[in-house]
Motif scaffolding. Structure first.
Motif, mmCIF file in Angstrom:
data_model
loop_
_atom_site.group_PDB
_atom_site.id
_atom_site.type_symbol
_atom_site.label_atom_id
_atom_site.label_comp_id
_atom_site.label_asym_id
_atom_site.label_seq_id
_atom_site.Cartn_x
_atom_site.Cartn_y
_atom_site.Cartn_z
ATOM 1 N N ARG A 70 18.105 35.264 59.444
ATOM 2 C CA ARG A 70 18.702 35.397 58.073
ATOM 3 C C ARG A 70 18.259 36.880 56.733
ATOM 4 O O ARG A 70 19.354 37.234 56.225
ATOM 5 C CB ARG A 70 18.318 34.357 56.897
ATOM 6 C CG ARG A 70 16.478 34.344 56.784
ATOM 7 C CD ARG A 70 16.614 33.155 56.001
ATOM 8 N NE ARG A 70 16.975 31.640 56.355
ATOM 9 C CZ ARG A 70 17.974 31.114 55.884
ATOM 10 N NH1 ARG A 70 18.937 31.190 55.549
ATOM 11 N NH2 ARG A 70 18.092 29.433 57.102
ATOM 12 N N GLU A 71 17.108 37.171 58.065
ATOM 13 C CA GLU A 71 16.836 38.592 56.813
ATOM 14 C C GLU A 71 17.026 40.023 57.931
ATOM 15 O O GLU A 71 16.692 40.808 56.968
ATOM 16 C CB GLU A 71 15.336 38.460 56.577
ATOM 17 C CG GLU A 71 14.412 37.201 55.867
ATOM 18 C CD GLU A 71 13.185 37.254 56.118
ATOM 19 O OE1 GLU A 71 12.135 37.948 56.682
ATOM 20 O OE2 GLU A 71 12.768 36.524 55.402
ATOM 21 N N ALA A 72 17.774 39.506 59.286
ATOM 22 C CA ALA A 72 17.119 40.623 60.212
ATOM 23 C C ALA A 72 18.585 41.066 59.616
ATOM 24 O O ALA A 72 19.318 42.389 60.228
ATOM 25 C CB ALA A 72 17.194 40.450 61.139
ATOM 26 N N ARG A 73 19.906 40.488 59.358
ATOM 27 C CA ARG A 73 20.866 41.231 59.050
ATOM 28 C C ARG A 73 21.071 41.962 57.922
ATOM 29 O O ARG A 73 22.142 43.185 57.651
ATOM 30 C CB ARG A 73 21.858 39.450 58.580
ATOM 31 C CG ARG A 73 22.289 39.067 59.572
ATOM 32 C CD ARG A 73 23.569 37.761 58.638
ATOM 33 N NE ARG A 73 23.866 36.801 59.572
ATOM 34 C CZ ARG A 73 23.454 35.523 60.147
ATOM 35 N NH1 ARG A 73 22.763 35.365 59.043
ATOM 36 N NH2 ARG A 73 23.589 35.219 60.716
ATOM 37 N N LEU A 74 19.815 42.451 56.986
ATOM 38 C CA LEU A 74 19.801 42.734 56.191
ATOM 39 C C LEU A 74 19.872 44.668 56.865
ATOM 40 O O LEU A 74 20.034 45.628 56.053
ATOM 41 C CB LEU A 74 18.795 42.912 55.210
ATOM 42 C CG LEU A 74 18.802 42.067 53.865
ATOM 43 C CD1 LEU A 74 17.351 42.049 53.162
ATOM 44 C CD2 LEU A 74 19.746 42.033 53.383
ATOM 45 N N ALA A 75 20.118 44.515 57.758
ATOM 46 C CA ALA A 75 19.702 45.257 58.970
ATOM 47 C C ALA A 75 21.893 46.711 59.012
ATOM 48 O O ALA A 75 21.273 47.713 59.230
ATOM 49 C CB ALA A 75 19.594 45.435 60.024
ATOM 50 N N HIS A 76 22.394 45.666 58.057
ATOM 51 C CA HIS A 76 23.566 45.924 58.191
ATOM 52 C C HIS A 76 23.476 46.603 57.226
ATOM 53 O O HIS A 76 23.736 47.824 57.387
ATOM 54 C CB HIS A 76 24.457 45.358 57.663
ATOM 55 C CG HIS A 76 25.727 45.667 57.357
ATOM 56 N ND1 HIS A 76 27.003 46.444 58.045
ATOM 57 C CD2 HIS A 76 26.427 45.712 55.871
ATOM 58 C CE1 HIS A 76 27.313 46.482 57.845
ATOM 59 N NE2 HIS A 76 27.464 46.009 56.102
ATOM 60 N N TYR A 77 22.888 46.903 55.980
ATOM 61 C CA TYR A 77 23.018 48.197 54.706
ATOM 62 C C TYR A 77 21.969 49.393 55.216
ATOM 63 O O TYR A 77 22.484 50.305 55.248
ATOM 64 C CB TYR A 77 22.005 47.463 53.794
ATOM 65 C CG TYR A 77 22.232 46.147 53.056
ATOM 66 C CD1 TYR A 77 23.912 46.402 52.945
ATOM 67 C CD2 TYR A 77 22.603 44.833 53.454
ATOM 68 C CE1 TYR A 77 24.900 45.054 52.480
ATOM 69 C CE2 TYR A 77 22.704 43.800 52.765
ATOM 70 C CZ TYR A 77 23.930 44.035 52.317
ATOM 71 O OH TYR A 77 24.411 42.768 51.449
ATOM 72 N N LEU A 78 20.884 49.164 56.096
ATOM 73 C CA LEU A 78 19.680 50.031 56.528
ATOM 74 C C LEU A 78 20.741 50.226 57.352
ATOM 75 O O LEU A 78 20.688 52.287 57.205
ATOM 76 C CB LEU A 78 18.950 49.104 57.525
ATOM 77 C CG LEU A 78 18.721 50.613 58.518
ATOM 78 C CD1 LEU A 78 17.290 51.186 57.430
ATOM 79 C CD2 LEU A 78 17.336 49.646 59.513
ATOM 80 N N ALA A 79 21.752 50.294 58.296
ATOM 81 C CA ALA A 79 22.564 51.097 59.487
ATOM 82 C C ALA A 79 23.693 51.897 57.911
ATOM 83 O O ALA A 79 24.608 53.156 58.707
ATOM 84 C CB ALA A 79 23.425 50.123 60.328
ATOM 85 N N MET A 80 24.067 51.233 57.436
ATOM 86 C CA MET A 80 25.018 51.721 56.161
ATOM 87 C C MET A 80 24.951 52.863 55.686
ATOM 88 O O MET A 80 25.731 53.786 55.787
ATOM 89 C CB MET A 80 26.288 50.775 55.905
ATOM 90 C CG MET A 80 26.672 49.337 56.519
ATOM 91 S SD MET A 80 28.137 50.024 57.497
ATOM 92 C CE MET A 80 29.419 50.924 55.540
ATOM 93 N N ASN A 81 23.630 52.436 55.720
ATOM 94 C CA ASN A 81 23.466 53.643 54.740
ATOM 95 C C ASN A 81 22.717 55.514 55.083
ATOM 96 O O ASN A 81 23.381 56.619 55.572
ATOM 97 C CB ASN A 81 21.622 53.498 54.135
ATOM 98 C CG ASN A 81 21.748 52.676 52.702
ATOM 99 O OD1 ASN A 81 22.791 52.432 52.345
ATOM 100 N ND2 ASN A 81 20.659 51.528 52.713
ATOM 101 N N ALA A 82 22.610 54.312 56.627
ATOM 102 C CA ALA A 82 22.384 56.069 57.887
ATOM 103 C C ALA A 82 23.700 56.896 58.344
ATOM 104 O O ALA A 82 23.735 57.873 58.031
ATOM 105 C CB ALA A 82 21.741 55.535 58.994
ATOM 106 N N LEU A 83 25.233 55.999 58.244
ATOM 107 C CA LEU A 83 26.530 56.744 58.295
ATOM 108 C C LEU A 83 27.047 57.537 57.074
ATOM 109 O O LEU A 83 27.564 58.177 57.333
ATOM 110 C CB LEU A 83 26.981 55.209 58.822
ATOM 111 C CG LEU A 83 28.377 55.522 58.692
ATOM 112 C CD1 LEU A 83 29.000 56.149 60.220
ATOM 113 C CD2 LEU A 83 29.712 54.407 59.105
#
Length: 247
Positions: A70-83
Motif C-alpha cells: 500500500r505504501e510501495a505503490r507510491l513508487a509510481h509517483y517517484l518514477a513519473m517524476n523521473a520521466l
C-alpha cells in the motif's frame, strides 16, 4: 534542428546507465513492460528493459521496495517524476510538462506518453512485494504536425533538439536514482507532493495524495477520493491496438 523520427544509428548504441543498473534490450516487436514483469523476480532491482522502437521510446525498470504494497505503490509517483524530469532536460524552454491523473504525461497540452505500474498478483496490501515494475512510453513522432483538438503529440513535431531514446533513458535513470535518494531522506510524502506540483489541476480544486497513493480532490462542493489502484488498472492513456500513447 528538430528530429523527424528515431534514426537507425540511434538505436544501435546502448544507454550508459548508473552503477547498479543492468540493461536488457529487446527487438522492435518486444514489449518492455510485459518482459520486465516476467523476469522481475529473477532479474532483480534496477534491471531496465528497453524496446528498440523507432516511433516510441519504450522501457521499463524493476524496483524492489522495502515498504508494504500500500505504501510501495507510491513508487509510481517517484518514477513519473523521473520521466517528466528526463523529458524536461531536452525540452524547448517554457513548454509545460504536466501529469494527468494518475499516469499520463502531457506536453504543451498534448498527450506525449505515460507510465504503468505492476506488482505480484499474490501480494497483500500489508505485505512487502518482491518487486514492482514501472513501464514508460514517450512518443518520438506522430508523423504529422500537431493541430488544435488533437489528443497526442510527438517529440519531433514539438521542436525537441536532437535527442533519441538512449538520451531519454539515460536521463530517466539518473533522475530515478536522485528521486530514490530524496525518498530515503525526505520520505514518500515529499515525492508525492513533488508529483502534485505538475498535476494538470482544475481551478478551484485543492489536491492531496493519501498515504496509499489515492488522490483527494476538494472543492466547495465537497471532497472526492480517487483510487490509485483502480486508475492504474485502466491505463487510459494507452492505445491497446497500436501499443502506444493515444493520438
Amino acid at each position: 534542428m528538430a528530429v523527424s523520427a528515431q534514426r537507425p544509428d540511434d538505436l544501435r548504441r546502448e544507454p550508459v546507465l548508473p552503477p547498479g543498473f543492468s540493461l536488457v534490450a529487446l527487438r522492435e516487436s518486444g514489449d518492455a513492460f510485459a518482459h520486465a514483469c516476467s523476469i522481475a523476480s529473477e532479474a532483480g532491482a534496477a534491471t531496465l528493459v528497453w524496446t528498440r522502437r523507432f516511433d516510441i521510446i519504450e522501457f521499463a525498470v524493476v524496483l524492489e521496495p522495502d515498504n508494504p504494497l500500500r505504501e510501495a505503490r507510491l513508487a509510481h509517483y517517484l518514477a513519473m517524476n523521473a520521466l517528466a524530469d528526463a523529458l524536461a532536460v531536452h525540452s524547448p524552454p517554457e513548454r509545460p510538462i504536466l501529469f494527468r491523473w494518475p499516469d499520463a504525461l502531457i506536453y504543451d497540452l498534448g498527450l506525449i506518453g505515460g507510465g504503468r505500474l505492476a506488482w505480484p498478483q499474490v501480494c497483500g496490501e500489508d505485505e512487502v512485494p518482491d518487486w514492482i515494475v514501472f513501464g514508460a512510453m514517450l512518443r518520438a513522432t506522430t508523423m504529422t504536425p500537431f493541430s488544435p483538438g488533437d489528443v497526442g503529440v510527438g517529440m519531433a513535431e514539438e521542436g525537441f533538439e536532437e535527442v533519441d531514446a538512449v538520451d531519454l533513458i539515460e536521463a530517466f535513470a539518473r533522475h530515478l536514482m536522485l528521486g530514490v535518494t530524496r525518498w530515503q531522506s525526505d520520505g514518500a510524502r515529499a515525492t508525492a507532493l513533488r508529483w502534485l506540483d505538475r498535476l494538470d489541476k482544475i481551478p478551484g480544486t485543492r489536491h492531496g495524495i493519501e498515504p496509499n497513493g489515492d488522490l483527494v480532490a476538494t472543492t466547495q462542493a465537497g471532497t472526492q477520493r480517487r483510487s490509485l489502484v483502480e486508475a492504474l488498472g485502466r491505463t487510459d492513456w494507452l492505445d491497446r491496438e497500436s501499443g502506444g500513447p493515444k493520438l
